[in-house]
Design a protein around this motif. Structure first.
Motif, PDB file in Angstrom:
ATOM      1  N   PHE A  61       0.839  -1.216   0.000  1.00 30.19           N
ATOM      2  CA  PHE A  61       0.000   0.000   0.000  1.00 30.19           C
ATOM      3  C   PHE A  61       0.868   1.258   0.000  1.00 30.19           C
ATOM      4  N   LYS A  62       0.209   2.346  -0.401  1.00 29.04           N
ATOM      5  CA  LYS A  62       0.888   3.647  -0.350  1.00 29.04           C
ATOM      6  C   LYS A  62       1.177   4.028   1.112  1.00 29.04           C
ATOM      7  N   ARG A  63       0.152   3.879   1.945  1.00 27.88           N
ATOM      8  CA  ARG A  63       0.316   4.236   3.359  1.00 27.88           C
ATOM      9  C   ARG A  63      -0.556   3.330   4.218  1.00 27.88           C
ATOM     10  N   VAL A  64      -0.055   2.946   5.384  1.00 24.18           N
ATOM     11  CA  VAL A  64      -0.837   2.125   6.319  1.00 24.18           C
ATOM     12  C   VAL A  64      -0.816   2.787   7.689  1.00 24.18           C
ATOM     13  N   THR A  65      -2.004   2.877   8.299  1.00 24.70           N
ATOM     14  CA  THR A  65      -2.109   3.404   9.657  1.00 24.70           C
ATOM     15  C   THR A  65      -2.452   2.256  10.604  1.00 24.70           C
ATOM     16  N   GLY A  66      -1.597   2.025  11.578  1.00 29.32           N
ATOM     17  CA  GLY A  66      -1.893   1.040  12.627  1.00 29.32           C
ATOM     18  C   GLY A  66      -2.620   1.746  13.752  1.00 29.32           C
ATOM     19  N   VAL A  67      -3.731   1.184  14.188  1.00 30.21           N
ATOM     20  CA  VAL A  67      -4.566   1.828  15.217  1.00 30.21           C
ATOM     21  C   VAL A  67      -4.739   0.859  16.387  1.00 30.21           C
ATOM     22  N   ASP A  68      -4.549   1.362  17.594  1.00 35.15           N
ATOM     23  CA  ASP A  68      -4.742   0.520  18.783  1.00 35.15           C
ATOM     24  C   ASP A  68      -5.031   1.443  19.963  1.00 35.15           C
ATOM     25  N   ASN A  85       6.212   4.216   5.187  1.00 37.16           N
ATOM     26  CA  ASN A  85       4.800   4.423   4.810  1.00 37.16           C
ATOM     27  C   ASN A  85       3.847   3.968   5.928  1.00 37.16           C
ATOM     28  N   VAL A  86       4.391   3.746   7.133  1.00 41.73           N
ATOM     29  CA  VAL A  86       3.566   3.289   8.262  1.00 41.73           C
ATOM     30  C   VAL A  86       3.541   4.355   9.351  1.00 41.73           C
ATOM     31  N   ARG A  87       2.351   4.616   9.890  1.00 47.68           N
ATOM     32  CA  ARG A  87       2.243   5.486  11.069  1.00 47.68           C
ATOM     33  C   ARG A  87       1.279   4.796  12.035  1.00 47.68           C
ATOM     34  N   TYR A  88       1.383   5.165  13.294  1.00 45.57           N
ATOM     35  CA  TYR A  88       0.537   4.555  14.316  1.00 45.57           C
ATOM     36  C   TYR A  88      -0.266   5.634  15.026  1.00 45.57           C
ATOM     37  N   ARG A  89      -1.520   5.283  15.364  1.00 46.50           N
ATOM     38  CA  ARG A  89      -2.410   6.226  16.043  1.00 46.50           C
ATOM     39  C   ARG A  89      -3.134   5.502  17.181  1.00 46.50           C
ATOM     40  N   LYS A  90      -3.431   6.266  18.232  1.00 46.65           N
ATOM     41  CA  LYS A  90      -4.131   5.690  19.397  1.00 46.65           C
ATOM     42  C   LYS A  90      -5.622   5.985  19.280  1.00 46.65           C
ATOM     43  N   ALA A  91      -6.434   4.951  19.377  1.00 45.19           N
ATOM     44  CA  ALA A  91      -7.894   5.145  19.399  1.00 45.19           C
ATOM     45  C   ALA A  91      -8.559   3.887  19.940  1.00 45.19           C
ATOM     46  N   ASP A  92      -9.705   4.084  20.559  1.00 45.05           N
ATOM     47  CA  ASP A  92     -10.531   2.958  20.993  1.00 45.05           C
ATOM     48  C   ASP A  92     -11.477   2.625  19.835  1.00 45.05           C
ATOM     49  N   LEU A  93     -11.317   1.443  19.272  1.00 46.56           N
ATOM     50  CA  LEU A  93     -12.085   1.071  18.079  1.00 46.56           C
ATOM     51  C   LEU A  93     -13.585   1.053  18.349  1.00 46.56           C
TER      52      LEU A  93
END
Ligand SMILES: C[S@@+](CC[C@H](N)C(=O)[O-])C[C@H]1O[C@@H](n2cnc3c(N)ncnc32)[C@H](O)[C@@H]1O
Length: 250
Positions: A61-68, A85-93
Protein backbone atom coordinates in the motif's frame (compact mmCIF):
# COMPACT_ATOMS: atom_id res chain seq x y z
CA UNK A 1 -9.73 -7.61 27.89
CA UNK A 2 -9.69 -3.89 28.52
CA UNK A 3 -6.85 -1.53 27.68
CA UNK A 4 -5.04 -2.35 30.95
CA UNK A 5 -5.05 -6.04 30.03
CA UNK A 6 -3.35 -5.28 26.68
CA UNK A 7 -0.93 -2.75 28.19
CA UNK A 8 0.18 -5.41 30.69
CA UNK A 9 1.01 -7.76 27.81
CA UNK A 10 3.14 -5.20 25.94
CA UNK A 11 6.48 -6.41 27.34
CA UNK A 12 7.27 -9.66 25.49
CA UNK A 13 4.04 -9.36 23.44
CA UNK A 14 5.39 -11.33 20.46
CA UNK A 15 6.36 -14.22 22.74
CA UNK A 16 3.19 -14.37 24.84
CA UNK A 17 0.46 -13.39 22.33
CA UNK A 18 -0.34 -15.27 19.13
CA UNK A 19 0.47 -12.99 16.18
CA UNK A 20 -1.26 -14.68 13.27
CA UNK A 21 0.91 -13.03 10.60
CA UNK A 22 3.97 -14.70 12.13
CA UNK A 23 2.46 -18.22 12.04
CA UNK A 24 0.48 -18.05 8.78
CA UNK A 25 1.68 -21.42 7.44
CA UNK A 26 0.60 -20.80 3.84
CA UNK A 27 1.18 -17.08 3.49
CA UNK A 28 -2.54 -16.36 3.09
CA UNK A 29 -2.31 -12.93 4.73
CA UNK A 30 0.46 -11.58 2.51
CA UNK A 31 -1.26 -13.04 -0.58
CA UNK A 32 -4.49 -11.31 0.42
CA UNK A 33 -2.72 -7.99 1.02
CA UNK A 34 -0.97 -8.31 -2.35
CA UNK A 35 -4.29 -9.03 -4.11
CA UNK A 36 -6.13 -6.11 -2.48
CA UNK A 37 -3.14 -3.79 -2.43
CA UNK A 38 -2.39 -0.88 -4.69
CA UNK A 39 0.43 1.65 -4.43
CA UNK A 40 -2.16 4.45 -4.69
CA UNK A 41 -4.37 2.97 -1.95
CA UNK A 42 -4.35 3.48 1.80
CA UNK A 43 -4.91 0.80 4.41
CA UNK A 44 -5.50 0.73 8.13
CA UNK A 45 -4.68 -2.07 10.56
CA UNK A 46 -7.23 -1.84 13.36
CA UNK A 47 -6.05 -3.40 16.64
CA UNK A 48 -2.49 -3.47 15.37
CA UNK A 49 -0.88 -4.57 18.66
CA UNK A 50 2.92 -4.68 18.32
CA UNK A 51 2.55 -3.98 14.60
CA UNK A 52 3.34 -7.44 13.17
CA UNK A 53 0.20 -7.34 11.03
CA UNK A 54 0.80 -3.69 10.04
CA UNK A 55 4.33 -4.43 8.86
CA UNK A 56 3.15 -7.52 6.95
CA UNK A 57 0.63 -5.59 4.82
CA UNK A 58 2.58 -2.32 4.48
CA UNK A 59 4.62 -3.25 1.36
CA UNK A 60 1.42 -3.48 -0.72
CA UNK A 61 0.00 0.00 0.00
CA UNK A 62 0.89 3.65 -0.35
CA UNK A 63 0.32 4.24 3.36
CA UNK A 64 -0.84 2.13 6.32
CA UNK A 65 -2.11 3.40 9.66
CA UNK A 66 -1.89 1.04 12.63
CA UNK A 67 -4.57 1.83 15.22
CA UNK A 68 -4.74 0.52 18.78
CA UNK A 69 -5.90 1.72 22.19
CA UNK A 70 -2.84 0.41 24.02
CA UNK A 71 -0.20 3.16 24.29
CA UNK A 72 2.38 0.58 25.39
CA UNK A 73 1.76 -1.66 22.39
CA UNK A 74 1.90 1.32 20.05
CA UNK A 75 5.32 2.21 21.52
CA UNK A 76 6.52 -1.35 20.80
CA UNK A 77 5.07 -1.19 17.28
CA UNK A 78 6.81 2.13 16.56
CA UNK A 79 10.13 0.79 17.84
CA UNK A 80 9.87 -2.29 15.62
CA UNK A 81 8.81 -0.52 12.43
CA UNK A 82 11.29 0.85 9.86
CA UNK A 83 8.93 1.32 6.91
CA UNK A 84 8.33 4.99 6.15
CA UNK A 85 4.80 4.42 4.81
CA UNK A 86 3.57 3.29 8.26
CA UNK A 87 2.24 5.49 11.07
CA UNK A 88 0.54 4.56 14.32
CA UNK A 89 -2.41 6.23 16.04
CA UNK A 90 -4.13 5.69 19.40
CA UNK A 91 -7.89 5.14 19.40
CA UNK A 92 -10.53 2.96 20.99
CA UNK A 93 -12.09 1.07 18.08
CA UNK A 94 -15.39 0.73 19.94
CA UNK A 95 -15.73 4.49 20.37
CA UNK A 96 -13.72 6.05 17.52
CA UNK A 97 -15.08 8.27 14.78
CA UNK A 98 -14.55 6.07 11.67
CA UNK A 99 -14.19 9.19 9.48
CA UNK A 100 -10.85 9.90 11.15
CA UNK A 101 -9.44 6.64 9.78
CA UNK A 102 -10.75 6.53 6.19
CA UNK A 103 -9.00 3.83 4.16
CA UNK A 104 -9.42 1.75 1.02
CA UNK A 105 -8.67 -1.52 2.82
CA UNK A 106 -9.23 -2.23 6.51
CA UNK A 107 -7.42 -5.07 8.26
CA UNK A 108 -8.58 -6.25 11.69
CA UNK A 109 -6.81 -9.35 12.92
CA UNK A 110 -7.85 -11.12 16.11
CA UNK A 111 -9.49 -8.11 17.69
CA UNK A 112 -13.14 -9.30 17.83
CA UNK A 113 -12.30 -11.33 20.92
CA UNK A 114 -14.58 -9.89 23.58
CA UNK A 115 -17.20 -12.26 25.06
CA UNK A 116 -19.61 -9.28 24.89
CA UNK A 117 -21.69 -9.29 21.69
CA UNK A 118 -22.22 -5.53 21.77
CA UNK A 119 -18.48 -4.81 22.17
CA UNK A 120 -17.63 -6.93 19.12
CA UNK A 121 -20.40 -5.37 17.04
CA UNK A 122 -19.29 -1.82 17.94
CA UNK A 123 -15.74 -2.55 16.79
CA UNK A 124 -16.83 -4.31 13.59
CA UNK A 125 -19.24 -1.49 12.70
CA UNK A 126 -16.62 1.22 13.26
CA UNK A 127 -13.90 -0.62 11.32
CA UNK A 128 -16.27 -1.21 8.40
CA UNK A 129 -17.47 2.37 8.73
CA UNK A 130 -13.92 3.57 8.02
CA UNK A 131 -13.72 1.79 4.63
CA UNK A 132 -14.35 3.91 1.51
CA UNK A 133 -17.08 2.80 -0.92
CA UNK A 134 -15.72 0.06 -3.16
CA UNK A 135 -13.01 -0.78 -0.63
CA UNK A 136 -12.48 -4.04 1.26
CA UNK A 137 -12.45 -5.29 4.83
CA UNK A 138 -10.31 -8.21 5.99
CA UNK A 139 -11.03 -9.71 9.40
CA UNK A 140 -9.31 -12.61 11.11
CA UNK A 141 -10.98 -14.28 14.09
CA UNK A 142 -10.62 -17.49 16.12
CA UNK A 143 -12.53 -20.51 14.81
CA UNK A 144 -14.79 -22.49 17.14
CA UNK A 145 -14.70 -25.43 14.73
CA UNK A 146 -10.90 -25.47 14.90
CA UNK A 147 -10.93 -25.27 18.68
CA UNK A 148 -13.31 -28.25 18.97
CA UNK A 149 -11.42 -30.23 16.34
CA UNK A 150 -8.20 -29.84 18.32
CA UNK A 151 -9.67 -31.95 21.17
CA UNK A 152 -10.36 -34.75 18.69
CA UNK A 153 -6.87 -34.54 17.25
CA UNK A 154 -5.31 -34.50 20.73
CA UNK A 155 -7.35 -37.61 21.55
CA UNK A 156 -6.12 -39.34 18.37
CA UNK A 157 -2.52 -38.43 19.27
CA UNK A 158 -2.96 -39.91 22.77
CA UNK A 159 -4.44 -43.18 21.49
CA UNK A 160 -1.72 -43.31 18.80
CA UNK A 161 0.84 -43.03 21.60
CA UNK A 162 -0.67 -46.07 23.33
CA UNK A 163 -3.13 -44.56 25.83
CA UNK A 164 -6.43 -46.44 26.31
CA UNK A 165 -9.12 -44.63 24.33
CA UNK A 166 -11.52 -44.33 27.29
CA UNK A 167 -8.85 -42.81 29.54
CA UNK A 168 -7.68 -40.39 26.84
CA UNK A 169 -11.28 -39.38 26.02
CA UNK A 170 -12.02 -38.61 29.69
CA UNK A 171 -8.85 -36.52 29.86
CA UNK A 172 -9.87 -34.55 26.74
CA UNK A 173 -13.43 -34.05 28.00
CA UNK A 174 -12.08 -32.73 31.30
CA UNK A 175 -9.76 -30.40 29.42
CA UNK A 176 -12.65 -29.13 27.27
CA UNK A 177 -14.78 -28.54 30.39
CA UNK A 178 -11.97 -26.41 31.85
CA UNK A 179 -11.41 -24.42 28.66
CA UNK A 180 -14.89 -23.87 27.26
CA UNK A 181 -16.64 -21.09 29.16
CA UNK A 182 -19.80 -21.13 27.01
CA UNK A 183 -20.31 -23.47 24.08
CA UNK A 184 -23.53 -21.75 23.01
CA UNK A 185 -21.76 -18.37 22.90
CA UNK A 186 -18.46 -19.68 21.53
CA UNK A 187 -16.39 -18.43 24.47
CA UNK A 188 -13.20 -20.34 25.28
CA UNK A 189 -10.43 -19.56 27.77
CA UNK A 190 -7.18 -18.65 26.04
CA UNK A 191 -4.30 -18.08 28.42
CA UNK A 192 -6.87 -17.47 31.17
CA UNK A 193 -8.89 -14.91 29.19
CA UNK A 194 -12.43 -15.76 28.04
CA UNK A 195 -12.14 -15.31 24.27
CA UNK A 196 -14.80 -15.29 21.57
CA UNK A 197 -14.49 -18.04 18.91
CA UNK A 198 -16.72 -17.94 15.80
CA UNK A 199 -18.51 -20.49 13.69
CA UNK A 200 -17.89 -19.86 10.00
CA UNK A 201 -21.46 -18.68 9.32
CA UNK A 202 -21.40 -16.51 12.41
CA UNK A 203 -18.42 -14.34 11.43
CA UNK A 204 -19.90 -13.83 7.94
CA UNK A 205 -23.25 -12.83 9.48
CA UNK A 206 -21.69 -10.33 11.89
CA UNK A 207 -19.69 -8.58 9.18
CA UNK A 208 -22.67 -8.52 6.83
CA UNK A 209 -24.88 -7.00 9.54
CA UNK A 210 -22.18 -4.37 10.10
CA UNK A 211 -22.08 -3.30 6.45
CA UNK A 212 -19.80 -5.59 4.38
CA UNK A 213 -21.22 -7.49 1.44
CA UNK A 214 -20.16 -10.62 -0.47
CA UNK A 215 -18.27 -11.82 2.60
CA UNK A 216 -16.12 -14.86 1.78
CA UNK A 217 -14.70 -16.87 4.68
CA UNK A 218 -11.69 -19.17 4.40
CA UNK A 219 -8.88 -20.40 6.63
CA UNK A 220 -5.53 -19.10 7.81
CA UNK A 221 -3.78 -22.27 8.91
CA UNK A 222 -1.06 -22.35 11.52
CA UNK A 223 1.19 -25.12 12.89
CA UNK A 224 -0.08 -27.67 15.40
CA UNK A 225 2.50 -26.61 18.01
CA UNK A 226 0.44 -23.43 18.52
CA UNK A 227 -2.37 -25.47 20.15
CA UNK A 228 -0.78 -28.79 21.13
CA UNK A 229 2.34 -28.73 23.32
CA UNK A 230 3.51 -32.21 22.36
CA UNK A 231 2.52 -32.19 18.67
CA UNK A 232 4.77 -34.54 16.66
CA UNK A 233 6.40 -33.04 13.53
CA UNK A 234 4.66 -35.48 11.20
CA UNK A 235 1.04 -34.82 12.25
CA UNK A 236 -1.23 -36.46 9.65
CA UNK A 237 -4.09 -34.03 10.40
CA UNK A 238 -4.91 -30.76 8.61
CA UNK A 239 -3.59 -27.84 10.67
CA UNK A 240 -5.69 -25.70 13.03
CA UNK A 241 -6.95 -22.40 11.70
CA UNK A 242 -8.39 -18.93 12.25
CA UNK A 243 -11.09 -17.59 9.96
CA UNK A 244 -10.17 -14.95 7.41
CA UNK A 245 -13.29 -13.12 6.25
CA UNK A 246 -13.07 -10.71 3.32
CA UNK A 247 -15.89 -8.51 2.07
CA UNK A 248 -16.59 -5.35 0.10
CA UNK A 249 -18.02 -2.02 1.20
CA UNK A 250 -20.91 -0.97 -1.06
C1 LIG B 1 -4.59 -10.35 19.77
S1 LIG B 1 -3.99 -8.74 19.54
C2 LIG B 1 -3.81 -8.71 17.77
C3 LIG B 1 -2.70 -7.80 17.31
C4 LIG B 1 -2.45 -7.79 15.80
N1 LIG B 1 -3.65 -7.45 15.05
C5 LIG B 1 -1.90 -9.11 15.33
O1 LIG B 1 -2.63 -9.87 14.68
O2 LIG B 1 -0.72 -9.38 15.57
C6 LIG B 1 -5.46 -7.74 19.78
C7 LIG B 1 -5.17 -6.24 19.70
O3 LIG B 1 -6.41 -5.53 19.64
C8 LIG B 1 -6.29 -4.37 20.44
N2 LIG B 1 -7.65 -3.95 20.84
C9 LIG B 1 -8.58 -4.71 21.46
N3 LIG B 1 -9.69 -3.97 21.69
C10 LIG B 1 -9.45 -2.73 21.19
C11 LIG B 1 -10.20 -1.53 21.15
N4 LIG B 1 -11.44 -1.44 21.65
N5 LIG B 1 -9.63 -0.45 20.57
C12 LIG B 1 -8.37 -0.50 20.07
N6 LIG B 1 -7.60 -1.62 20.09
C13 LIG B 1 -8.14 -2.72 20.65
C14 LIG B 1 -5.42 -4.79 21.61
O4 LIG B 1 -4.84 -3.69 22.26
C15 LIG B 1 -4.41 -5.70 20.91
O5 LIG B 1 -3.32 -4.95 20.47
Amino acid sequence: MDVDYWNRLAVGFSESVFEVTERDARGVIRKTARRLGDKRATAADFGCGAGASTRAVAPFFKRVTGVDFSAKLLAVARAKTDADNVRYRKADLAAMDPRLFRCDVAFCFNVLLSPETSARAAIAANVIGAIRRGGAGVFIAPSLESELRSYQVALACRTGAGFARGVAAREMDASARRDVVSLSQGVVNLGGAPTKHFFQDEIAELLTECGLHDVAVSRVRYPWDVVLDDAPDDMPYAEPWDWIAIGRKG
